[in-house]
Design an enzyme around this catalytic site. Structure first.
Site, PDB file in Angstrom:
ATOM      1  N   TYR A  19     103.741  18.281 -34.807  1.00  0.00           N
ATOM      2  CA  TYR A  19     103.826  16.853 -35.137  1.00  0.00           C
ATOM      3  C   TYR A  19     104.470  15.998 -34.045  1.00  0.00           C
ATOM      4  CZ  TYR A  19     102.563  18.591 -39.753  1.00  0.00           C
ATOM      5  OH  TYR A  19     101.912  19.196 -40.784  1.00  0.00           O
ATOM      6  N   ALA A  79     100.546  15.993 -47.266  1.00  0.00           N
ATOM      7  CA  ALA A  79      99.816  17.008 -48.025  1.00  0.00           C
ATOM      8  C   ALA A  79      99.088  16.423 -49.237  1.00  0.00           C
ATOM      9  CB  ALA A  79     100.781  18.107 -48.467  1.00  0.00           C
ATOM     10  N   GLU A 119      92.855   6.318 -43.352  1.00  0.00           N
ATOM     11  CA  GLU A 119      93.672   7.534 -43.461  1.00  0.00           C
ATOM     12  C   GLU A 119      94.022   8.012 -42.055  1.00  0.00           C
ATOM     13  OE1 GLU A 119      91.549  10.784 -45.274  1.00  0.00           O
ATOM     14  OE2 GLU A 119      93.347  12.032 -45.408  1.00  0.00           O
ATOM     15  N   ARG A 139      93.240  23.277 -38.403  1.00  0.00           N
ATOM     16  CA  ARG A 139      94.354  24.003 -39.014  1.00  0.00           C
ATOM     17  C   ARG A 139      93.857  24.828 -40.214  1.00  0.00           C
ATOM     18  NH1 ARG A 139      99.265  20.096 -39.847  1.00  0.00           N
ATOM     19  NH2 ARG A 139     100.287  22.132 -40.093  1.00  0.00           N
ATOM     20  N   HIS A 155      96.208  11.140 -39.908  1.00  0.00           N
ATOM     21  CA  HIS A 155      97.031  12.352 -39.820  1.00  0.00           C
ATOM     22  C   HIS A 155      97.405  12.544 -38.362  1.00  0.00           C
ATOM     23  CE1 HIS A 155      96.251  13.717 -43.932  1.00  0.00           C
ATOM     24  NE2 HIS A 155      95.021  13.264 -43.752  1.00  0.00           N
ATOM     25  N   LEU A 156      98.652  12.913 -38.128  1.00  0.00           N
ATOM     26  CA  LEU A 156      99.102  13.162 -36.759  1.00  0.00           C
ATOM     27  C   LEU A 156      98.357  14.350 -36.153  1.00  0.00           C
ATOM     28  CD1 LEU A 156     102.834  12.796 -37.706  1.00  0.00           C
ATOM     29  CD2 LEU A 156     101.667  11.289 -36.111  1.00  0.00           C
ATOM     30  N   PRO A 183     104.776  12.684 -48.251  1.00  0.00           N
ATOM     31  CA  PRO A 183     105.852  13.671 -48.301  1.00  0.00           C
ATOM     32  C   PRO A 183     106.103  14.363 -46.960  1.00  0.00           C
ATOM     33  CG  PRO A 183     103.900  14.488 -49.426  1.00  0.00           C
ATOM     34  CD  PRO A 183     103.666  13.029 -49.152  1.00  0.00           C
ATOM     35  N   ASN A 184     107.370  14.589 -46.709  1.00  0.00           N
ATOM     36  CA  ASN A 184     107.863  15.337 -45.539  1.00  0.00           C
ATOM     37  C   ASN A 184     107.778  14.574 -44.221  1.00  0.00           C
ATOM     38  OD1 ASN A 184     108.498  17.840 -46.961  1.00  0.00           O
ATOM     39  ND2 ASN A 184     106.282  18.058 -47.213  1.00  0.00           N
ATOM     40  N   ASP A 213      92.054   7.630 -56.684  1.00  0.00           N
ATOM     41  CA  ASP A 213      91.759   6.634 -57.726  1.00  0.00           C
ATOM     42  C   ASP A 213      92.460   5.307 -57.440  1.00  0.00           C
ATOM     43  OD1 ASP A 213      90.110   8.323 -59.121  1.00  0.00           O
ATOM     44  OD2 ASP A 213      91.584   8.851 -60.656  1.00  0.00           O
ATOM     45  N   ASN A 236      99.226   7.689 -44.099  1.00  0.00           N
ATOM     46  CA  ASN A 236      99.309   9.111 -43.796  1.00  0.00           C
ATOM     47  C   ASN A 236      99.829   9.756 -45.074  1.00  0.00           C
ATOM     48  OD1 ASN A 236      99.835  11.703 -43.124  1.00  0.00           O
ATOM     49  ND2 ASN A 236     100.768  11.250 -41.141  1.00  0.00           N
ATOM     50  N   ARG A 265     110.747  18.254 -37.733  1.00  0.00           N
ATOM     51  CA  ARG A 265     109.803  19.107 -38.444  1.00  0.00           C
ATOM     52  C   ARG A 265     108.693  19.589 -37.516  1.00  0.00           C
ATOM     53  NH1 ARG A 265     105.151  16.750 -42.439  1.00  0.00           N
ATOM     54  NH2 ARG A 265     104.386  18.756 -43.178  1.00  0.00           N
TER      55      ARG A 265
HETATM   56  C1  DQA Z   1      99.800  15.579 -41.889  1.00  0.00           C
HETATM   57  C2  DQA Z   1      98.840  16.756 -42.107  1.00  0.00           C
HETATM   58  C3  DQA Z   1      99.028  17.354 -43.479  1.00  0.00           C
HETATM   59  O1  DQA Z   1      98.177  18.482 -43.633  1.00  0.00           O
HETATM   60  C4  DQA Z   1     100.454  17.803 -43.682  1.00  0.00           C
HETATM   61  O2  DQA Z   1     100.627  18.268 -45.001  1.00  0.00           O
HETATM   62  C5  DQA Z   1     101.449  16.764 -43.348  1.00  0.00           C
HETATM   63  C6  DQA Z   1     101.235  15.968 -42.137  1.00  0.00           C
HETATM   64  C7  DQA Z   1      99.690  15.033 -40.449  1.00  0.00           C
HETATM   65  O3  DQA Z   1     100.115  13.901 -40.237  1.00  0.00           O
HETATM   66  O4  DQA Z   1      99.213  15.740 -39.555  1.00  0.00           O
HETATM   67  O5  DQA Z   1     102.460  16.594 -44.017  1.00  0.00           O
HETATM   68  O6  DQA Z   1      99.454  14.527 -42.776  1.00  0.00           O
END
Ligand code: DQA
Length: 145
Positions: free
Chosen positions: A24, A78, A100, A109, A102-103, A11-12, A88, A75, A19
């Protein structure tokens, strides 16, 4: 036939570029996808790059990856902090290797970002390096498969 890596974004992440660029960066998700395809080609791999803000789509794509992919980079946005369903789903496709990404450095954080539901079922986690994290994950998967 080149092996395919599913790169799944939660998401997002479709909002990248606009954003919170201070956190990011300025690259769009499309640009990251293009970079990933080029990086994967150097390892003789193909990439199927997707984004959804719906948890169920991500669950279904992990199941699909279990049938069709050699590995997954996710990625989870959240959902990484909250989703037992994603945890699962990854267990359900074991031993498919999942990394996994994350940027941002989630450990530097808010405390609610310090927890990952994915990390215990992933072969590894990369965070804090911006879009390069996807390339690092591709390299790690290429070495593994
Ligand atoms: C994220 C980190 C997450 O905490 C956040 O909710 C995101 C982006 C990252 O790529 O840093 O949406 O996954």
């Amino acid at each position: 036939m080149p092996k395919t890596i599913y790169i799944l974004n939660g998401p997002n992440l479709n909002m990248l570029g606009k954003r919170e660029p201070g956190i990011y960066g300025g690259k769009t998700l499309d640009e990251i996808g293009t970079d990933c395809r080029a990086a994967a080609a150097k390892h003789g791999l193909e990439v199927d790059f997707r984004q959804s803000s719906h948890e169920g789509d991500l669950v279904n794509w992990i199941h699909e990856a279990g049938e069709k992919a050699a590995g997954v980079i996710i990625n989870p946005g959240a959902y990484g902090h909250t989703s037992i369903a994603l945890h699962d789903a990854i267990r359900a496709v074991n031993p498919l290797p999942v990394i996994e990404v994350h940027l941002s450095n989630i450990h530097a954080r808010e405390s609610f970002r310090h927890v990952s539901m994915i990390a215990p079922v992933a072969i590894g986690m990369i965070c804090g390096f911006g879009p390069i994290g996807y390339n690092l994950a591709l390299e790690a998967l290429a070495a593994r498969i």
